[in-house]
Each structure stands twice: as C-alpha cells, then as structure tokens.
Design a protein around this motif. Structure first.
Motif, PDB file in Angstrom:
ATOM      1  N   TYR A  59      17.395 -23.462  14.031  1.00 54.63           N
ATOM      2  CA  TYR A  59      16.995 -22.354  14.809  1.00 54.63           C
ATOM      3  C   TYR A  59      15.321 -21.977  14.536  1.00 54.63           C
ATOM      4  O   TYR A  59      14.990 -22.394  13.516  1.00 54.63           O
ATOM      5  N   ALA A  61      12.054 -18.998  15.539  1.00 57.02           N
ATOM      6  CA  ALA A  61      11.452 -17.746  15.953  1.00 57.02           C
ATOM      7  C   ALA A  61      10.108 -17.820  15.620  1.00 57.02           C
ATOM      8  O   ALA A  61       9.387 -18.233  14.853  1.00 57.02           O
ATOM      9  N   ASP A  65       7.675 -11.228  18.927  1.00 61.15           N
ATOM     10  CA  ASP A  65       9.044 -10.588  18.983  1.00 61.15           C
ATOM     11  C   ASP A  65      10.126 -11.373  18.410  1.00 61.15           C
ATOM     12  O   ASP A  65      11.347 -10.937  18.241  1.00 61.15           O
ATOM     13  N   TYR A  66       9.953 -12.523  17.793  1.00 56.62           N
ATOM     14  CA  TYR A  66      10.992 -13.187  16.744  1.00 56.62           C
ATOM     15  C   TYR A  66      12.071 -13.397  17.636  1.00 56.62           C
ATOM     16  O   TYR A  66      13.177 -13.421  16.924  1.00 56.62           O
ATOM     17  N   GLN A  67      12.128 -13.963  19.045  1.00 58.32           N
ATOM     18  CA  GLN A  67      13.325 -14.088  19.683  1.00 58.32           C
ATOM     19  C   GLN A  67      13.890 -15.574  19.196  1.00 58.32           C
ATOM     20  O   GLN A  67      13.362 -16.308  19.010  1.00 58.32           O
ATOM     21  N   VAL A  68      15.048 -15.432  18.795  1.00 64.18           N
ATOM     22  CA  VAL A  68      15.926 -16.789  18.065  1.00 64.18           C
ATOM     23  C   VAL A  68      16.003 -17.673  19.115  1.00 64.18           C
ATOM     24  O   VAL A  68      16.609 -17.509  20.347  1.00 64.18           O
ATOM     25  N   MET A  69      15.785 -18.921  18.825  1.00 62.85           N
ATOM     26  CA  MET A  69      15.783 -19.962  19.688  1.00 62.85           C
ATOM     27  C   MET A  69      16.836 -21.093  19.053  1.00 62.85           C
ATOM     28  O   MET A  69      16.259 -21.337  17.823  1.00 62.85           O
ATOM     29  N   ILE A 420      16.079 -10.971  11.621  1.00 66.10           N
ATOM     30  CA  ILE A 420      16.098 -12.014  12.560  1.00 66.10           C
ATOM     31  C   ILE A 420      17.343 -12.744  12.588  1.00 66.10           C
ATOM     32  O   ILE A 420      17.751 -13.141  11.567  1.00 66.10           O
ATOM     33  N   GLU A 423      22.063 -10.844  15.678  1.00 67.38           N
ATOM     34  CA  GLU A 423      22.798 -11.143  16.722  1.00 67.38           C
ATOM     35  C   GLU A 423      23.901 -12.311  16.401  1.00 67.38           C
ATOM     36  O   GLU A 423      24.937 -12.319  17.076  1.00 67.38           O
TER      37      GLU A 423
END
Length: 694
Positions: A59, A61, A65-69, A420, A423
């Motif tokens: 993963y 980030a 915003d450190y949106q997890v990918m 982070i 979710e």
C-alpha cells in the motif's frame, strides 16, 4: 429459589455459556498487520506491506491527504511474505521481495501452502503511481541505485544487477569468492561496497567496473562488516570483529567480544582504527537489533554501544575524537534511522513521562552532533519503526494501543498521531472487547526484579483459572499494547481471546529480554548454562497463584520458541504449579554429543555438558505429569522439528499421554494466516478444556 439452587444454576449456565465469548478467535487475529514501512527519498510519500488474513500486499499514501492506495493484487493466503521494500530516489518506483522467511536462519523459499509448484523468492518492482508488477529475477535484498534506473540484489551469494523497469534482464555484476552481502552504492552511484563473508573471516570490497579488480580494504584475519560510505564517497567506515577460531577458553565464563571501528580511504586504500570498544563485558559487540547501527552522518560517525549498561547512540568525528553520548538514560534505543540530510537520528525508545513507558516504545530524535534528544510521541500507545519523509517535513511510524492493532501513522506537532489506513481494520474486529493490560513487577527467588503485563477479565469469576504466557526470542520484550512484531501480535491477540474466556493472563518479561538493562539482558547462568531465567517463570506462576479470584490449582502456561523451552521446563520441573501447558516449537534438549565434542578443548567442557543437560526439559520427564500439547511446523528454520519429534518419542516411551498438532510445510512464523489461527485455536481449546474442565 434458595441460595444453593441459585449457585448451582449459575454454575450450570457458566458451564454452558461461560465460553460463549463475545468474539471468535479468528476475528481478533484478522487485523491488517503493517510492516516494512518506508518513505520516499523525495517528497512526503510512504509505502508499506500489509498482511490481511494471509493476503500480503503493498500500500502507499502521499501527503497531504494520505489516501491509501493498494498497489498489488495478491489474493491468496499462500505464505509468501513481502520484504525489502524501498522507494527509488526519484519516488517513481517501489522495489520489494516476495517469498522466503526472513525471520528464520534459512531465508529461502517457503511452501507453506504445500503447492505442487515450488514457490520462488523473487525481486519485483512496481511504479509508485500504480501499474504492472515487474519480475526482476530470483534473489533477495535489492538495493536501488542513486540513478533510480538500476538495482542490485543477492542471488546464490553473488550480486546481480538489473534495470528497475525490467527493460534488461538481471545479470551477474561481478564475481567474488564467498557469500557477498551488505552491499551499498556510493553516493554518486559509481561504486559498490560489499562484505565478502568467507566463513571464519570476511573482507570489505569495493567494485567499480568490469575492467577494474575488486579493491579489498585492509584485509586481515578478522571479520569486517557493516560498511558505510562517507557523504562525499571518499571514505568507508566499517566494524572489525575477531575471526572465528576453535574455542579453547571456558564455555561457562562470560567473555568480552572485542570490536572496533575503522575507516579507509577509497582512493589510497589506507586506513586505521579510529575507536576501540572498552575491553569489558558490557563493551562487547552489541547483540541488539541493528547491531552497532554504524552510519556516517554529516561530519560525524554514529554507532550504538552497550558499554554503560544500556544500548545507546554515540557519535564522534571521522578521526575518532570528541565522542559524545547522544542518548543518556536508563532506556533502550532501537529502530535507528538517519535522516536524508544526515543531521538527525530518529529512533524508538522505552522512555517517557509515564513510569510504565518501560513497557512501551515511543519515537524520539537527536542531532548527530549534540545530546539534544527530544520525544516526538508519548502517551499510552506503542510507536515503533520510524521513518522520515524525503523532504524532512514529516515523521512516520507504526502505531498501536492496548486495544487498537498496529497502523501506519504521521507524527504531528505536540505528539499527536494521525492514523493512516484505519479503514483497513475489519468491521467485526472486536475493538471494544479488548482489555487494557496493567504493568506489574515482582521478585524471583534470587531477588531479581521481574516484569510483566497482567490481562484481567472485565467480570472475573471467583476462583477462576489463569494462564502464564512466555514470549520467545529470548531477547524480545512484550508491551502494554499490540506488538509491532507479527509473531507476537498473534500472541497478543490470543491473550486477549483467553481473557474473554474468563482467564487471567500474565505475560512475563523474564531475564534475557531487552528493555531493562544489560544485566537483565545478559544474566549469569542463563539458557544452557543453568537456565537461571527459569526462576522468573516459576516466580510468575507463584505470583499468579496468589492473586485474588485465581484458583492456584488451575494455572496453565504456554509459549513459543524460547517460550516453548521455558514452558516445557515449567511442566517438567513444576507440574504441581502448572496444571497444563502448550509447548509451541520449543527447544526441549539443550545438550548433544556433537556439541560436547565440538567444545572438547575447553577446560570446563564436561561441566558445561552436565549443566546443559540439567537445563533441558527432557531431563525432567520423571516429574512431568501435567497435560501437555506439543505444536510444531516441520519447515521450522529457527528450532529444529526434531526437538519435538524427540520429546514425543520420549513421552511415548514413558507411556505419558500428550496431545500434538503438526503443521506440514509451514515455518516458525506461521506464514499462512490459517495456520496461525489453527495454532491459536488449538492452544485456547486445550487450555480451556484442561483448566475449565469443559
């Protein structure tokens, strides 16, 4: 209804529903375990590996915003770990290794899933922004070049080079006798320094190109290792320890392990010793994570030493002068990282404002040239494995609490933590049912202070059973929260599950473990030299037995690896104290004829062999009466499977009934999630059945 009837009904209801725990064991082990946290050398980007119920993926980030990918798509619980994550200097590529068991002595391919097709250990790359995973070749330990276009890796003890984008196949970079490792690119990417391990000695070599012979720096009869480039690439610093030879001194006496720091000029090949460790037992080469943590910082050389009784950071100039203790105090320094500008060190330490921080880890930083240590985190959580962003603006770490499992996090001003990937924790994870362990301490029979974490049921029944948990290692330390190590996070989850069943659980940090100073970490007469640490296990069992609401006749014990050894020793020596136990891949016999023969020149070889035998659980079969479950996987690379085979045969010869669980093809570390669950379920079921009686 009279009082007697009410009590009888309560007992009946408990026997039926007492183990209707609020969550199944699988749910408390289904957390996403993060590891291999790395940052990009440029910008504020991070990557890490996540084990989600055996499905391991990478993963990323990116700030702000450190949106997890999620980058990879490995969707099977196949036991193939992900290691050696790194990000290229330009931030465009991630390189990693898939396969193996890097926590074992043999890190080769693992077939925990019993696949008819033999798995491989492969070096792979993938664009940071997402895309196709590229197979570079079979091997391990990749290191990306400063140009972000090439990488080198190990294959069969030799070093290969390949294009990071897969545009050219991997090929041998050069040949050098021995097993070659510890390789690092020079700052300008034109040379490679490496360690050539030749069994009883090792050399530091520098490779330049195909037409230039390998340059050997100050070759000797010693073992040279841990090379580090100076920032300008003109010099190398390295560690020199003694070569291996036949041991003729006392086996039982503590011996100083000398080491020194050297520097060498890459152009002239000239060099010298700039610092020698104190010739004391505590001044021996530090047997801690990272070893001496040698690095060449901005104008200073930094390293770790145990000389004052605690593993601390020091720095000195390149001539070995003006040595500074950077981290004074009674605490451990580990997870050491140097920032990109080489001016600051970040690390984890078991220190803070709370007295119980002794059993935690928090992130700190210190300048390389002055003792200005400053905490970056604190409170009741666990923070470990820090990294700093390439732009120097953010510090990241892995963060946990007593109730919440590990997650990547950003350390913000004032010690605040921004999580982070929160979710990724499953909706059915029983967060609200997790109890908060309490730090305790007590004395062993010889007066040694012993430490532990006590897990108490939220609604304890009067006169209920208790469990003593013994960690492995033995150099590990258990915390007042989820462990940042995968193996021990499973055990922490199992302890929480056992508490939900109604057990009181004590996790004991016995002598030999890290976190409480050198004398605790390196005690006299421990292990095969007398098992002095067993006093701590017995004292823990007696302490548990004396607690209110605990039935002293129903105290059980379990542990894995070195914890399995001490569990077996407890069951053999003190079956009257420990009513039942689970020995998970433990060392049951510390003595062998081959060992005695190898040590024959030592003047105390006969005495040492006798003590080793007395320190072995198999020497106590006559007094071993407690019900026992033996668990072992047969591809164990840390503790030989034969240890459990031998114990089982001895039990059978004695007509002693025992139970067993054998896991084919997996290793010491339960590479398959389903196997970790199976072992935990078997442990809990056995202890429940033997101690609760249903």
């Amino acid at each position: 209804m009279n009082k007697a009837a009410i009590i009888l009904l309560s007992l009946i209801l408990f026997s039926v529903c007492g183990f209707c725990q609020p969550f199944p064991i699988k749910s408390v082990l289904s957390y996403p375990f993060p590891s291999q946290l790395v940052s990009s050398p440029s910008g504020s980007k991070i990557a890490w590996a996540v084990n989600e119920q055996g499905k391991r993926n990478i993963y990323t980030a990116t700030a702000p915003d450190y949106q997890v990918m999620k980058l990879t798509s490995y969707n099977e619980d196949d036991g193939q770990e992900l290691t050696s994550l790194s990000v290229s200097d330009d931030g465009k590529w991630i390189v990693f290794v898939r396969g193996g068991d890097h926590g074992g002595r043999d890190g080769g391919p693992v077939n925990a899933g019993s696949s008819p097709v033999a798995p491989k250990m492969q070096v792979l790359s993938i664009p940071f922004a997402g895309g196709k995973t590229i197979t570079i070749g079979e091997g391990d330990y990749p290191v990306i070049a400063p140009n972000s276009k090439d990488l080198i890796f190990s294959s069969g003890g030799q070093i290969k080079i390949a294009a990071i984008d897969g545009s050219s196949p991997a090929k041998n970079l050069f040949y050098a006798k021995g097993n070659n490792s510890g390789y690092k690119w020079s700052p300008d990417g034109t040379k490679i320094v490496f360690v050539s391990n030749r069994t009883d000695h090792s050399f530091i070599g520098i490779y330049k190109d195909q037409s230039t012979p390998v340059q050997w720096l100050l070759p000797s009869f010693a073992r040279d290792h841990s090379p580090a480039w100076s920032p300008d690439g003109s010099e190398i610093t390295f560690i020199r320890t003694q070569g291996l030879g036949r041991e003729t001194d006392s086996i039982l006496a503590k011996k100083h392990q000398p080491w020194a720091i050297w520097t060498a000029n890459v152009i002239t090949g000239e060099g010298k010793q700039i610092w020698k460790a104190p010739t004391t037992i505590k001044g021996s080469y530090p047997s801690i994570e990272g070893g001496a943590n040698l690095a060449w910082a901005a104008g200073r050389i930094i390293f770790s030493s145990y000389e004052d009784g605690w593993p601390h950071l020091y720095s000195m100039d390149s001539k070995g002068r003006n040595r500074l203790l950077l981290t004074p105090g009674n605490f451990v320094v580990d997870n050491v990282k140097l920032t990109q500008d080489k001016k600051t060190i970040i690390f984890a330490a078991n220190t803070g404002k709370d007295k119980d921080d002794l059993d935690r880890r928090h992130i700190c930083k210190v300048s390389v040239d002055k003792g200005d240590m400053k905490p970056l985190s604190g409170g009741l959580g666990i923070e470990a494995y820090p990294v700093i962003a390439g732009d120097g603006e953010q510090v990241y770490c892995l963060s946990a609490t007593a109730q919440r499992p590990l997650l990547p996090a950003v350390l913000q001003d004032g010690g605040k933590i921004r999580l982070i990937g929160e979710e990724l924790i499953p909706a059915d994870f029983p967060l609200k049912h997790m109890v908060i362990p309490k730090h305790i301490s007590f004395r062993a029979a010889d007066g040694q202070l012993v430490y532990g974490q006590l897990f108490s049921p939220k609604n304890p029944l009067k006169s209920h059973p208790a469990i003593l948990y013994v960690h492995g290692g033995p150099q590990r330390q258990m915390y007042l929260g989820w462990s940042p190590m995968d193996y021990y996070s499973i055990d922490y989850g199992l302890n929480q599950y056992l508490v939900s069943l109604g057990f009181t659980v004590l996790s004991v940090n016995y002598r030999l473990g890290l976190g409480y100073g050198y004398d605790f970490h390196k005690p006299l007469n421990a292990g095969a030299q007398g098992a002095s640490e067993y006093q701590d296990i017995k004292a823990a069992g007696e302490w548990l037995s004396a607690q209110a609401h605990v039935d002293p006749k129903r105290v059980g014990i379990y542990g894995g690896s070195y914890g399995g050894y001490l569990t077996a020793l407890a069951l053999g020596r003190d079956s009257k104290l420990f009513a039942a136990g689970v020995d998970i891949h433990g060392v049951n016999n510390r003595f062998s004829a081959n060992t005695a023969e190898a040590k024959a020149p030592a003047p105390d070889a006969t005495l040492a062999a006798k003590i080793a035998q007395e320190s072995s659980p198999v020497s106590y079969l006559k007094t071993w009466t407690s019900p026992t479950l033996i668990i072992h996987a047969d591809d164990d690379r840390n503790v030989s499977f034969s240890q459990s085979v031998d114990l089982a045969k001895r039990f059978e010869d004695k007509n002693f009934e025992f139970e067993s669980l054998v896991i084919p093809d997996d290793t010491h570390h339960w590479m398959k999630f389903s196997n970790g669950v199976k072992v935990s379920e078997a442990t809990a079921e056995f202890l429940k059945r033997k101690l609760f009686g249903n």
